[in-house]
Design a protein around this motif. Structure first.
Motif, short mmCIF file in Angstrom:
data_model
loop_
_atom_site.label_atom_id
_atom_site.label_comp_id
_atom_site.label_asym_id
_atom_site.label_seq_id
_atom_site.Cartn_x
_atom_site.Cartn_y
_atom_site.Cartn_z
N VAL A 84 -38.51 27.72 -39.32
CA VAL A 84 -38.21 28.00 -37.92
C VAL A 84 -36.70 27.89 -37.73
O VAL A 84 -36.11 26.85 -38.02
N GLU A 85 -36.08 28.96 -37.28
CA GLU A 85 -34.65 28.96 -36.99
C GLU A 85 -34.44 29.50 -35.58
O GLU A 85 -35.37 30.02 -34.96
N ILE A 86 -33.20 29.37 -35.11
CA ILE A 86 -32.88 29.78 -33.74
C ILE A 86 -31.75 30.81 -33.74
O ILE A 86 -30.76 30.63 -34.46
N ALA A 87 -31.92 31.83 -32.93
CA ALA A 87 -30.83 32.76 -32.63
C ALA A 87 -30.62 32.76 -31.12
O ALA A 87 -31.57 32.95 -30.36
N THR A 88 -29.39 32.51 -30.70
CA THR A 88 -29.10 32.54 -29.27
C THR A 88 -27.84 33.36 -29.03
O THR A 88 -26.91 33.30 -29.83
N LEU A 89 -27.86 34.12 -27.95
CA LEU A 89 -26.66 34.91 -27.66
C LEU A 89 -25.53 34.00 -27.19
O LEU A 89 -24.39 34.14 -27.61
N LEU A 90 -25.88 33.02 -26.32
CA LEU A 90 -24.85 32.15 -25.75
C LEU A 90 -25.17 30.68 -26.02
O LEU A 90 -26.33 30.30 -26.09
N ARG A 91 -24.14 29.90 -26.12
CA ARG A 91 -24.30 28.44 -26.23
C ARG A 91 -23.17 27.78 -25.47
O ARG A 91 -22.03 28.25 -25.50
N LYS A 92 -23.52 26.70 -24.76
CA LYS A 92 -22.50 25.93 -24.02
C LYS A 92 -22.30 24.60 -24.73
O LYS A 92 -23.01 23.63 -24.42
N PRO A 93 -21.35 24.51 -25.62
CA PRO A 93 -21.17 23.27 -26.40
C PRO A 93 -20.90 22.06 -25.51
O PRO A 93 -21.32 20.95 -25.84
N ASP A 94 -20.23 22.27 -24.37
CA ASP A 94 -19.88 21.13 -23.51
C ASP A 94 -21.06 20.58 -22.72
O ASP A 94 -21.00 19.48 -22.18
N ALA A 95 -22.16 21.36 -22.66
CA ALA A 95 -23.32 20.92 -21.88
C ALA A 95 -24.42 20.33 -22.76
O ALA A 95 -25.37 19.74 -22.25
N LEU A 96 -24.29 20.48 -24.05
CA LEU A 96 -25.34 20.06 -24.98
C LEU A 96 -25.65 18.57 -24.87
O LEU A 96 -24.76 17.73 -24.94
N GLN A 97 -26.94 18.27 -24.69
CA GLN A 97 -27.38 16.86 -24.66
C GLN A 97 -28.19 16.51 -25.89
O GLN A 97 -28.38 15.34 -26.20
N MET A 98 -28.71 17.54 -26.56
CA MET A 98 -29.50 17.32 -27.76
C MET A 98 -28.80 18.02 -28.91
O MET A 98 -28.21 19.07 -28.74
N ASP A 99 -28.91 17.43 -30.08
CA ASP A 99 -28.32 18.04 -31.26
C ASP A 99 -29.30 19.06 -31.82
O ASP A 99 -30.23 18.71 -32.52
N VAL A 100 -29.12 20.32 -31.44
CA VAL A 100 -30.01 21.38 -31.89
C VAL A 100 -29.27 22.22 -32.95
O VAL A 100 -28.17 22.71 -32.69
N GLU A 101 -29.89 22.35 -34.09
CA GLU A 101 -29.26 23.14 -35.15
C GLU A 101 -29.57 24.61 -34.94
O GLU A 101 -30.73 25.01 -34.97
N VAL A 102 -28.53 25.39 -34.69
CA VAL A 102 -28.72 26.80 -34.36
C VAL A 102 -28.13 27.65 -35.47
O VAL A 102 -26.94 27.55 -35.79
N ARG A 103 -28.96 28.51 -36.05
CA ARG A 103 -28.53 29.32 -37.19
C ARG A 103 -27.63 30.48 -36.75
O ARG A 103 -26.65 30.79 -37.38
N TYR A 104 -27.97 31.13 -35.65
CA TYR A 104 -27.22 32.32 -35.21
C TYR A 104 -26.78 32.15 -33.75
O TYR A 104 -27.62 32.04 -32.86
N VAL A 105 -25.47 32.14 -33.53
CA VAL A 105 -24.92 32.02 -32.18
C VAL A 105 -24.04 33.24 -31.90
O VAL A 105 -23.14 33.55 -32.69
N GLY A 106 -24.30 33.91 -30.78
CA GLY A 106 -23.45 35.04 -30.40
C GLY A 106 -22.07 34.57 -29.97
O GLY A 106 -21.06 34.87 -30.59
N PHE A 107 -22.04 33.79 -28.90
CA PHE A 107 -20.78 33.32 -28.34
C PHE A 107 -20.93 31.88 -27.83
O PHE A 107 -21.91 31.57 -27.17
N ASP A 108 -19.94 31.04 -28.12
CA ASP A 108 -19.84 29.75 -27.46
C ASP A 108 -19.02 29.95 -26.18
O ASP A 108 -17.95 30.56 -26.21
N ILE A 109 -19.56 29.45 -25.07
CA ILE A 109 -18.92 29.71 -23.77
C ILE A 109 -18.63 28.40 -23.03
O ILE A 109 -19.26 27.39 -23.30
N PRO A 110 -17.69 28.44 -22.10
CA PRO A 110 -17.39 27.26 -21.28
C PRO A 110 -18.58 26.90 -20.38
O PRO A 110 -19.47 27.73 -20.16
#
Ligand code: PRP
Ligand code: MN
Ligand code: MG
Length: 181
Positions: A125-151
């Motif tokens: 099981v892996e994850i692909a997400t278009l967007l990720r907000k690193p500053d909002a993360l509360q859980m350590d989720v391992e994401v294989r494919y990230v489109g863009f890290d955003i504010p």
């Protein structure tokens, strides 16, 4: 609210930038899953656009299935306690699963979902997400494919909503504060 007044503060990603990035992710996914079957699991409703465009960017066979989940929580704060509103139709036993999301915000939804799906005996099981907000993360989720890290700003469009609106925008943008304040 005037129909056609889209009230975007700023465009973050144009339709073309999204397409280009999804093509890049698709090439990585093709390489990583070469010779393996692949099941894409989209999380309703936000992931609809990403799923449609990512799946069509893949030059290989994939299956697609959908889940709808809802997180319990007070107000706008997600609690991490998730309820399944619509489960998969597919048996995950032995399957390679790639969860497709529009955005990872706190990570609470996906952290619960990945544990849930991994308990069903999949090969991976892996994850692909278009967007990720690193500053909002509360859980350590391992994401294989990230489109863009955003504010950490309120973004809408391309599947992402504010009160169910704006999902059908072709671009992703920030909402004018006067809309949600
Ligand atoms: C949004 C988004 C992700 C989730 C991310 O979905 O589409 O699924 O929140 O938030 P988290 O990382 O803080 O858990 P939402 O619950 O708004 O439902 P929707 O997809 O139907 O808009
Ligand atoms: Mn969602
Ligand atoms: Mg939403």
């Amino acid at each position: 609210h005037v129909e056609g007044d889209l009230e975007l503060d700023q465009t973050l990603y144009t339709e073309e930038q999204i397409t280009t990035r999804l093509q890049e992710l698709a090439r990585q996914i093709e390489a990583d899953y070469e010779g393996k079957d692949l099941l894409l699991v989209g999380v309703l409703k936000g992931a609809v656009m990403v799923m449609a465009d990512l799946a069509r960017s893949l030059e290989r066979h994939v299956e697609m299935d959908w889940m709808a989940v809802s997180s319990y929580g007070s107000g706008t704060q997600s609690s991490g306690v998730v309820r399944i509103l619509k489960d998969l139709d597919t048996d995950l036993n032995g399957r390679h699963v790639l969860i497709v999301e529009d955005i990872i915000d706190t990570g609470l939804t996906l952290s619960w979902l990945i544990t849930n799906l991994r308990s069903r005996g999949p090969a991976s099981v892996e994850i692909a997400t278009l967007l990720r907000k690193p500053d909002a993360l509360q859980m350590d989720v391992e994401v294989r494919y990230v489109g863009f890290d955003i504010p950490n700003a309120f973004v809408v469009g391309y599947g992402l909503d504010f009160n169910e609106r704006y999902r059908n925008l072709r671009c992703i943008g920030t909402l004018s504060p006067h809309v949600y304040l």
